[in-house]
Design a protein around this motif. Structure first.
Motif, PDB file in Angstrom:
ATOM      1  N   LEU A  52       0.489  -0.857  -0.051  1.00 32.39           N
ATOM      2  CA  LEU A  52      -0.381   0.033  -0.141  1.00 32.39           C
ATOM      3  C   LEU A  52       0.801   1.353  -0.114  1.00 32.39           C
ATOM      4  O   LEU A  52       0.742   2.728  -0.704  1.00 32.39           O
ATOM      5  N   SER A  53       1.713   0.592   1.163  1.00 28.26           N
ATOM      6  CA  SER A  53       2.739   2.362   0.835  1.00 28.26           C
ATOM      7  C   SER A  53       2.912   2.686  -0.306  1.00 28.26           C
ATOM      8  O   SER A  53       3.967   3.480  -0.902  1.00 28.26           O
ATOM      9  N   GLU A  54       3.815   1.601  -1.304  1.00 29.17           N
ATOM     10  CA  GLU A  54       4.434   1.802  -2.286  1.00 29.17           C
ATOM     11  C   GLU A  54       3.309   2.312  -4.073  1.00 29.17           C
ATOM     12  O   GLU A  54       3.855   3.081  -4.824  1.00 29.17           O
ATOM     13  N   ILE A  55       1.655   2.259  -3.870  1.00 30.74           N
ATOM     14  CA  ILE A  55       1.209   2.366  -3.946  1.00 30.74           C
ATOM     15  C   ILE A  55       0.715   4.177  -4.179  1.00 30.74           C
ATOM     16  O   ILE A  55       0.569   5.386  -4.959  1.00 30.74           O
ATOM     17  N   GLY A  56       0.665   4.557  -2.588  1.00 30.95           N
ATOM     18  CA  GLY A  56       0.573   5.830  -2.232  1.00 30.95           C
ATOM     19  C   GLY A  56       1.847   6.738  -2.527  1.00 30.95           C
ATOM     20  O   GLY A  56       1.128   7.494  -3.079  1.00 30.95           O
ATOM     21  N   GLU A  57       3.525   5.711  -2.984  1.00 28.10           N
ATOM     22  CA  GLU A  57       4.296   6.712  -3.812  1.00 28.10           C
ATOM     23  C   GLU A  57       4.088   6.920  -5.030  1.00 28.10           C
ATOM     24  O   GLU A  57       4.550   8.061  -5.767  1.00 28.10           O
ATOM     25  N   ALA A  58       3.248   5.870  -5.961  1.00 30.31           N
ATOM     26  CA  ALA A  58       3.200   6.063  -7.693  1.00 30.31           C
ATOM     27  C   ALA A  58       2.248   7.751  -7.390  1.00 30.31           C
ATOM     28  O   ALA A  58       2.200   7.934  -8.368  1.00 30.31           O
ATOM     29  N   ALA A  59       1.169   7.534  -6.874  1.00 24.31           N
ATOM     30  CA  ALA A  59       0.513   7.950  -7.078  1.00 24.31           C
ATOM     31  C   ALA A  59       1.071   9.769  -6.068  1.00 24.31           C
ATOM     32  O   ALA A  59       0.820  10.566  -7.502  1.00 24.31           O
ATOM     33  N   PHE A  60       1.355  10.164  -4.991  1.00 23.36           N
ATOM     34  CA  PHE A  60       1.398  11.022  -4.646  1.00 23.36           C
ATOM     35  C   PHE A  60       2.632  11.643  -3.658  1.00 23.36           C
ATOM     36  O   PHE A  60       2.783  12.999  -3.348  1.00 23.36           O
ATOM     37  N   GLY A  61       3.864  10.396  -4.516  1.00 27.69           N
ATOM     38  CA  GLY A  61       5.154  10.557  -4.335  1.00 27.69           C
ATOM     39  C   GLY A  61       4.890  10.347  -2.605  1.00 27.69           C
ATOM     40  O   GLY A  61       4.645   9.631  -2.005  1.00 27.69           O
ATOM     41  N   THR A  62       6.479  11.240  -2.442  1.00 29.79           N
ATOM     42  CA  THR A  62       7.126  10.734  -0.934  1.00 29.79           C
ATOM     43  C   THR A  62       5.704  10.971   0.269  1.00 29.79           C
ATOM     44  O   THR A  62       5.681  10.905   0.883  1.00 29.79           O
ATOM     45  N   ILE A  63       4.986  12.636  -0.190  1.00 23.29           N
ATOM     46  CA  ILE A  63       3.873  12.430   0.526  1.00 23.29           C
ATOM     47  C   ILE A  63       2.969  11.203   1.155  1.00 23.29           C
ATOM     48  O   ILE A  63       2.328  11.252   2.164  1.00 23.29           O
ATOM     49  N   GLY A  64       2.387  10.941  -0.271  1.00 15.45           N
ATOM     50  CA  GLY A  64       1.402   9.928  -0.284  1.00 15.45           C
ATOM     51  C   GLY A  64       1.524   8.431   0.875  1.00 15.45           C
ATOM     52  O   GLY A  64       1.140   7.943   1.214  1.00 15.45           O
ATOM     53  N   LYS A  65       2.858   7.599   0.437  1.00 11.92           N
ATOM     54  CA  LYS A  65       3.743   6.924   0.846  1.00 11.92           C
ATOM     55  C   LYS A  65       3.589   7.081   2.549  1.00 11.92           C
ATOM     56  O   LYS A  65       3.047   5.865   3.343  1.00 11.92           O
ATOM     57  N   ASN A  66       4.415   8.503   2.888  1.00 14.98           N
ATOM     58  CA  ASN A  66       4.399   8.642   4.596  1.00 14.98           C
ATOM     59  C   ASN A  66       2.558   8.308   5.113  1.00 14.98           C
ATOM     60  O   ASN A  66       2.576   8.355   6.388  1.00 14.98           O
ATOM     61  N   VAL A  67       1.323   9.555   4.513  1.00 15.28           N
ATOM     62  CA  VAL A  67       0.577   9.111   4.552  1.00 15.28           C
ATOM     63  C   VAL A  67      -0.461   7.680   4.839  1.00 15.28           C
ATOM     64  O   VAL A  67      -0.902   7.342   6.291  1.00 15.28           O
TER      65      VAL A  67
END
Length: 383
Positions: A52-67
């Motif tokens: 899930l964290s890699e999906i967040g990073e692919a979508a919104f970069g570092t912010i998405g991953k950290n969220v």
């Protein structure tokens, strides 16, 4: 997916009324949709993403991953504290006849001590499959015991009253139900292990139907029998006897065995970030630092379990803060960002808007209501 969250569902109907059955169905439909689009997001690039964290990073970069990491760590750490609360309550009931002076705080410490060796020395998660089977087995036992004992106890509760709907409680009720359907964090790993990954929608659909069926049956029986006297966990309402003792013992063993997995899932990623690894340390130092870090993590969860020993409110708070985002909002936002708004039909955009609205309401209002209830109970507990 099915687990200790089922113990809260009759109380959800007590707080929200019979319309809570609709809330369970709504949550099941939403979770089926978001679970499928979440798996779809794994394949947005030529190389399959892993979690899930890699999906967040692919979508919104570092912010998405950290969220994603924030909400994932919150639900894992919070669930660990919740499991300590439930195990302590159960052990107090089971052992009250010969250890009547031991309070819940003492039992939380005992549960933490029982968890400690498994957590500290279990470096990998290879044991998950066996413990997951035991968890599913214990859940089935719980459902059968709750339904059977509830029906048996019905003649003693014929004067109970019920409410059709309490709309004001809808966000917190849906947040608590959302906790019961939480599983997005591990869905990518489950799909990855399947022999035929294209069968995911079908297998996942059968799972949702099975879980929702167990949830609705348990919630209806629990609320119908006990009405406004419904408690959480529902085991507190059931008549004492050998069958209830069996259910309590099985679920206690389940949460004690599962708790190291929750904490290990959290600590493994944290240890990687802190470089607590043999790639950077000698084996002796790696073991020492890992033991110290994990001991501190477990002790923190135990302190929270002692201070906030209110099972239903803690579950609602976790569902509102983390699961509302992980199973409602984030999969929809990731899907729209990765595949584009222009490729979505009007019906899909409208449905996505409904899901995000429900998730945001659950997160904001549910968190507020849960925190107010927790604060009130903590103040009352001090006096």
């Amino acid at each position: 997916m099915a687990g200790t969250g089922i113990l809260q569902l009759p109380l959800c109907l007590q707080e929200g009324g019979w319309i809570g059955v609709f809330s369970i169905l709504l949550c099941a439909v939403i979770v089926y949709y978001t679970g499928n689009i979440l798996i779809k997001c794994l394949y947005v690039d030529s190389v399959r993403l892993s979690d899930l964290s890699e999906i967040g990073e692919a979508a919104f970069g570092t912010i998405g991953k950290n969220v994603v990491i924030f909400f994932t760590w919150t639900i894992l750490f919070g669930s660990s504290a919740l499991f300590l609360i439930l195990a302590a309550e159960n052990l107090k009931v089971l052992c009250n006849s010969f250890l009547p002076s031991w309070n819940e705080a003492t039992w939380v410490v005992v549960c933490a001590m029982l968890t400690w060796p498994f957590f500290v020395f279990m470096k990998t998660l290879k044991e998950v499959a066996v413990l997951s089977f035991f968890g599913a087995f214990s859940t089935v036992i719980m459902v059968v015991v709750i339904i059977v004992l509830g029906i048996i106890d019905l003649p003693n509760n014929l004067s109970t009253t019920h409410t059709f709907a309490n709309i004001g409680a809808f966000p917190s009720v849906l947040a608590a139900i959302g906790f019961s359907f939480g599983g997005n964090c591990v869905f990518p790993h489950v799909e990855h292990s399947m022999k035929d990954r294209k069968a995911w929608p079908k297998v996942y659909g059968y799972s949702i139907i099975t879980v929702a069926g167990m949830y609705i049956a348990t919630a209806i029986v629990g609320y119908y029998v006990y009405g406004q006297r419904t408690q959480s966990p529902i085991l507190l309402n059931l008549p004492p006897g050998a069958y209830l003792t069996l259910a309590v013992a099985v679920i206690t063993a389940h949460v004690l065995l599962t708790n190291p997995i929750l904490l290990a899932s959290l600590s493994l990623e944290a240890e990687t970030r802190l470089k607590i690894d043999i790639a950077y340390l000698s084996p002796a130092r790696e073991l020492l630092y890992r033991a110290l870090f994990r001991t501190a993590l477990l002790a923190s969860a135990a302190v929270i379990a002692i201070k906030l020993h209110f099972f239903s409110d803690v579950m609602t708070l976790l569902g509102a803060i983390s699961n509302s985002m992980l199973i409602f909002v984030l999969p929809v936002l990731f899907n729209l960002k990765l595949f584009g708004l222009r490729n979505a039909s009007s019906a899909k955009l409208a449905w996505s808007g409904v899901i995000v609205l429900v998730g945001v309401l659950c997160c904001c209002i549910g968190t507020y209501q849960a925190m107010v209830n927790l604060l009130r109970k903590v103040i009352e507990d001090q006096y």
